[in-house]
Design a protein around this motif. Structure first.
Motif, short mmCIF file in Angstrom:
data_model
loop_
_atom_site.label_atom_id
_atom_site.label_comp_id
_atom_site.label_asym_id
_atom_site.label_seq_id
_atom_site.Cartn_x
_atom_site.Cartn_y
_atom_site.Cartn_z
N SER A 108 0.82 -1.22 0.00
CA SER A 108 0.00 0.00 0.00
C SER A 108 0.85 1.27 0.00
O SER A 108 0.41 2.30 -0.50
CB SER A 108 -0.96 0.00 1.19
N HIS A 111 1.35 2.92 -3.64
CA HIS A 111 0.31 3.66 -4.36
C HIS A 111 -0.06 4.96 -3.67
O HIS A 111 -0.83 5.75 -4.20
CB HIS A 111 -0.92 2.78 -4.63
N ASN A 134 -4.78 -11.12 -6.91
CA ASN A 134 -5.52 -9.99 -6.35
C ASN A 134 -4.59 -8.82 -6.02
O ASN A 134 -4.97 -7.66 -6.16
CB ASN A 134 -6.28 -10.41 -5.09
N ASP A 137 -3.70 -7.17 -9.38
CA ASP A 137 -4.85 -6.40 -9.87
C ASP A 137 -5.03 -5.11 -9.08
O ASP A 137 -5.37 -4.06 -9.64
CB ASP A 137 -6.13 -7.24 -9.79
N PHE A 138 -4.80 -5.19 -7.77
CA PHE A 138 -4.91 -4.01 -6.91
C PHE A 138 -3.97 -2.90 -7.40
O PHE A 138 -4.38 -1.75 -7.52
CB PHE A 138 -4.59 -4.42 -5.46
N ARG A 140 -2.48 -2.64 -10.41
CA ARG A 140 -2.81 -2.22 -11.79
C ARG A 140 -4.00 -1.26 -11.80
O ARG A 140 -4.03 -0.33 -12.59
CB ARG A 140 -3.08 -3.45 -12.65
N LYS A 141 -4.96 -1.48 -10.92
CA LYS A 141 -6.09 -0.56 -10.82
C LYS A 141 -5.65 0.81 -10.33
O LYS A 141 -6.29 1.82 -10.63
CB LYS A 141 -7.16 -1.13 -9.88
N LYS A 142 -4.58 0.85 -9.58
CA LYS A 142 -4.02 2.12 -9.10
C LYS A 142 -3.12 2.78 -10.14
O LYS A 142 -2.56 3.84 -9.92
CB LYS A 142 -3.21 1.90 -7.81
N GLY A 143 -2.94 2.12 -11.30
CA GLY A 143 -2.13 2.71 -12.38
C GLY A 143 -0.65 2.43 -12.28
O GLY A 143 0.16 3.16 -12.86
#
Length: 182
Positions: A108, A111, A134, A137-138, A140-143
């Motif tokens: 964490s 990001h 997971n 993906d977490f 990648r969703k944050k860029g």
């Protein structure tokens, strides 16, 4: 045709200048100074030397991983024991002992940074290990692009991306000691 237009510009009354319209341009009518000799060592006294003082150097926050061992890392001359999170210019202890301990919570930090990092290089020890999908993906969703590699290759990848001045961070677990029987 070019010779005809050049001949029109030259004034018959003005040898050194150009006549544009009805006026002769004074800047163009002066003869350029001509040196009659080449400069030699004695001519240095004629010219003043110039010196430049750099008042502010460009900040170089690029960290370089010089070496790794089972005990830790040598990052820009700093010895770091155990796993570390490398977020230039900061080097932080990372509370992860094994690749199975890597969770979205343990990543964490990456990001939350400003400016946002482009790539996170994860070194999983002596071998490239699969991370929980997971977790990937977490991020990648944050860029954030994630590169999972064994630690030796992760160190090299981090150094390469950092030398290109990319916004890169690393999460590194030191490789364990290898025995000759493996």
């Amino acid at each position: 045709m070019a010779a005809t237009s050049c001949a029109r510009l030259l004034s018959p009354r003005c040898v050194h200048g150009l006549r544009l319209g009805s006026r002769v341009l004074p800047a163009l009518t002066r003869a350029a100074p001509v040196r009659s000799h080449r400069l030699g060592p004695a001519d240095d006294e004629l010219y003043q030397r110039t010196s430049v003082s750099v008042m502010q150097k460009e900040p170089d926050g690029a960290a370089i991983i010089y070496s790794y061992s089972p005990r830790g890392f040598n990052i820009s001359g700093n010895r770091v024991l155990g796993p570390c999170a490398l977020v230039p210019p900061a080097i932080l202890q990372w509370n992860v002992g094994h690749h199975t301990d890597i969770t979205a919570e343990s990543l964490s930090l990456f990001h939350l940074l400003e400016p946002r990092i482009e790539v996170l290089v994860v070194g999983t020890g002596a071998r490239t290990e699969r991370l929980d999908p997971n977790v990937l993906d977490f991020l990648r969703k944050k860029g954030i692009a994630v590169e999972v590699q064994d630690t030796p290759n992760a160190c090299a990848t981090f150094n390469f991306l950092s030398s290109e001045r990319r916004l890169v961070a690393a999460a590194l677990i030191p490789p364990p000691t290898s025995s000759a029987g493996e």
